[in-house]
Design a protein around this motif. Structure first.
Motif, PDB file in Angstrom:
ATOM      1  N   LEU A   1       0.824  -1.206   0.000  1.00  0.00           N
ATOM      2  CA  LEU A   1       0.000   0.000   0.000  1.00  0.00           C
ATOM      3  C   LEU A   1       0.861   1.260   0.000  1.00  0.00           C
ATOM      4  O   LEU A   1       0.491   2.271  -0.598  1.00  0.00           O
ATOM      5  CB  LEU A   1      -0.952  -0.002   1.198  1.00  0.00           C
TER       6      LEU A   1
ATOM      7  N   PRO B   1      -5.740   3.668  -3.862  1.00  0.00           N
ATOM      8  CA  PRO B   1      -6.297   2.555  -3.073  1.00  0.00           C
ATOM      9  C   PRO B   1      -6.282   1.258  -3.885  1.00  0.00           C
ATOM     10  O   PRO B   1      -6.437   1.270  -5.109  1.00  0.00           O
ATOM     11  CB  PRO B   1      -7.722   3.012  -2.777  1.00  0.00           C
TER      12      PRO B   1
ATOM     13  N   ARG C   1     -10.557   1.239   4.780  1.00  0.00           N
ATOM     14  CA  ARG C   1     -11.219   0.401   3.777  1.00  0.00           C
ATOM     15  C   ARG C   1     -12.532   1.087   3.410  1.00  0.00           C
ATOM     16  O   ARG C   1     -13.254   1.568   4.290  1.00  0.00           O
ATOM     17  CB  ARG C   1     -11.477  -0.974   4.381  1.00  0.00           C
TER      18      ARG C   1
ATOM     19  N   LEU D   1     -11.866  -1.141  -1.365  1.00  0.00           N
ATOM     20  CA  LEU D   1     -10.573  -0.523  -1.639  1.00  0.00           C
ATOM     21  C   LEU D   1      -9.865  -0.239  -0.324  1.00  0.00           C
ATOM     22  O   LEU D   1     -10.487   0.218   0.638  1.00  0.00           O
ATOM     23  CB  LEU D   1     -10.765   0.778  -2.424  1.00  0.00           C
TER      24      LEU D   1
ATOM     25  N   SER E   1      -6.453   1.545   1.610  1.00  0.00           N
ATOM     26  CA  SER E   1      -5.330   2.479   1.540  1.00  0.00           C
ATOM     27  C   SER E   1      -4.785   2.682   2.951  1.00  0.00           C
ATOM     28  O   SER E   1      -5.451   2.372   3.938  1.00  0.00           O
ATOM     29  CB  SER E   1      -5.770   3.817   0.935  1.00  0.00           C
TER      30      SER E   1
END
Length: 151
Positions: A46, A52, A84, A95, A97
């Protein structure tokens, strides 16, 4: 073939010497959170991603099932390291990140590596700095280092 084997041996020695102390410091911060190796891999993935990442892609990149990747991500959400959210185009897709806390943790890891590089370069004679840069530029300009996975 021997030349390639020699280069592999030299590169292994170079990176081992360069990053041993930096990795120890950087991994201490990650270990203090009691993250699994898989969660560390996800954090690094990440940290290198420009956007993301869907959980399915995380699973593929770290060689896990989607369910196992989801569980690892869930623990990281609980720790405040990742965020999320639903994909706005497909609500079935989640997604992931880094959160600000997760980004700071990953950046600390990269900062330790950068410090090791700076210390190394500071010890090189100027002619070697120029030669090293000249050797790396065409390699980095090519598509040779496209990562297949992280860690």
């Amino acid at each position: 073939m021997a030349e390639r084997d020699d280069l592999v041996r030299l590169l292994e020695t170079f990176f081992r010497r360069l990053f041993t102390s930096a990795e120890t410091e950087a991994l201490d911060a990650l270990a203090s959170l009691e993250l699994s190796f898989t969660q560390i891999r996800i954090a690094m993935l990440l940290g290198c991603a420009g956007a993301p990442v869907p959980i399915s892609e995380i699973a593929s990149r770290v060689a896990l099932s989607v369910a196992a990747a989801g569980r690892a991500v869930e623990r990281m959400v609980e720790l405040g390291l990742v965020e999320r959210r639903e994909d706005r185009h497909d609500r079935r897709v989640r997604l992931v990140s880094l959160s600000d806390q997760g980004r700071a943790l990953v950046e600390e890891h990269f900062r330790a590596r950068r410090q090791a590089l700076l210390a190394f370069i500071d010890r090189l004679p100027e002619d070697d700095v120029r030669a090293f840069a000249a050797a790396l530029e065409p390699i980095l300009a090519g598509d040779y280092l496209r990562p297949a996975s992280v860690l």
